[in-house]
Design a protein around this motif. Structure first.
Motif, PDB file in Angstrom:
ATOM      1  N   ALA A   1      44.578  37.972  49.270  1.00 55.52           N
ATOM      2  CA  ALA A   1      44.624  39.162  48.412  1.00 55.52           C
ATOM      3  C   ALA A   1      43.847  40.318  49.038  1.00 55.52           C
ATOM      4  O   ALA A   1      44.256  41.477  48.934  1.00 55.52           O
TER       5      ALA A   1
ATOM      6  N   SER B   1      45.800  43.938  44.566  1.00 59.04           N
ATOM      7  CA  SER B   1      46.274  42.641  45.050  1.00 59.04           C
ATOM      8  C   SER B   1      45.540  41.506  44.351  1.00 59.04           C
ATOM      9  O   SER B   1      46.133  40.478  44.011  1.00 59.04           O
TER      10      SER B   1
ATOM     11  N   ALA C   1      46.931  41.110  40.838  1.00 58.30           N
ATOM     12  CA  ALA C   1      48.228  40.435  40.885  1.00 58.30           C
ATOM     13  C   ALA C   1      48.059  38.946  41.168  1.00 58.30           C
ATOM     14  O   ALA C   1      48.706  38.103  40.542  1.00 58.30           O
ATOM     15  N   MET C   2      47.186  38.605  42.109  1.00 54.66           N
ATOM     16  CA  MET C   2      46.950  37.203  42.454  1.00 54.66           C
ATOM     17  C   MET C   2      46.389  36.434  41.266  1.00 54.66           C
ATOM     18  O   MET C   2      46.801  35.312  40.981  1.00 54.66           O
TER      19      MET C   2
ATOM     20  N   ASP D   1      46.782  37.089  38.108  1.00 50.73           N
ATOM     21  CA  ASP D   1      47.837  36.942  37.097  1.00 50.73           C
ATOM     22  C   ASP D   1      48.849  35.876  37.527  1.00 50.73           C
ATOM     23  O   ASP D   1      49.195  34.987  36.747  1.00 50.73           O
ATOM     24  N   ASP D   2      49.296  35.951  38.770  1.00 44.25           N
ATOM     25  CA  ASP D   2      50.314  35.030  39.271  1.00 44.25           C
ATOM     26  C   ASP D   2      49.833  33.585  39.334  1.00 44.25           C
ATOM     27  O   ASP D   2      50.566  32.666  39.000  1.00 44.25           O
ATOM     28  N   ASN D   3      48.600  33.379  39.792  1.00 42.72           N
ATOM     29  CA  ASN D   3      48.116  32.023  40.043  1.00 42.72           C
ATOM     30  C   ASN D   3      47.302  31.415  38.906  1.00 42.72           C
ATOM     31  O   ASN D   3      47.201  30.192  38.814  1.00 42.72           O
TER      32      ASN D   3
ATOM     33  N   GLY E   1      47.152  33.145  35.542  1.00 48.26           N
ATOM     34  CA  GLY E   1      47.539  33.674  34.247  1.00 48.26           C
ATOM     35  C   GLY E   1      46.436  34.484  33.586  1.00 48.26           C
ATOM     36  O   GLY E   1      46.370  34.579  32.369  1.00 48.26           O
TER      37      GLY E   1
ATOM     38  N   THR F   1      44.147  38.166  33.394  1.00 54.42           N
ATOM     39  CA  THR F   1      44.189  39.598  33.649  1.00 54.42           C
ATOM     40  C   THR F   1      42.775  40.118  33.800  1.00 54.42           C
ATOM     41  O   THR F   1      41.921  39.851  32.962  1.00 54.42           O
TER      42      THR F   1
END
Length: 72
Positions: free
Chosen positions: A13, A40, A43-44, A46-48, A50, A52
């Motif tokens: 990230a 980044s 986003a990481m 959130d993606d990995n 969940g 924020t």
């Protein structure tokens, strides 16, 4: 997820070399720690995981260990 795997996600990230970061690494001392790296990281997370990160939480991050705490 093991510490090594979490550090690898953070390194990706922040666009740093593999194996460079430790929990004690101060973010302001990382050359690539800027607004793009922060996006980044958001986003990481959130993606990995969940999760924020708010603006206040981002501003409060001082070390890589602080990021690791948010991953739990």
């Amino acid at each position: 997820m093991e510490l090594k795997e979490k550090l690898a996600l953070i390194e990706e990230a922040l666009d740093t070399e593999e194996g460079v970061l430790t929990p004690e690494t101060i973010l302001d001392e990382v050359d690539s720690w800027d607004s793009i790296a922060a996006l980044s990281l958001i986003a990481m997370m959130d993606d990995n995981f969940g999760k924020t990160l708010s603006g206040a939480e981002l501003k409060a991050l001082v070390t890589v260990g602080d990021i690791l705490t948010h991953m739990e």
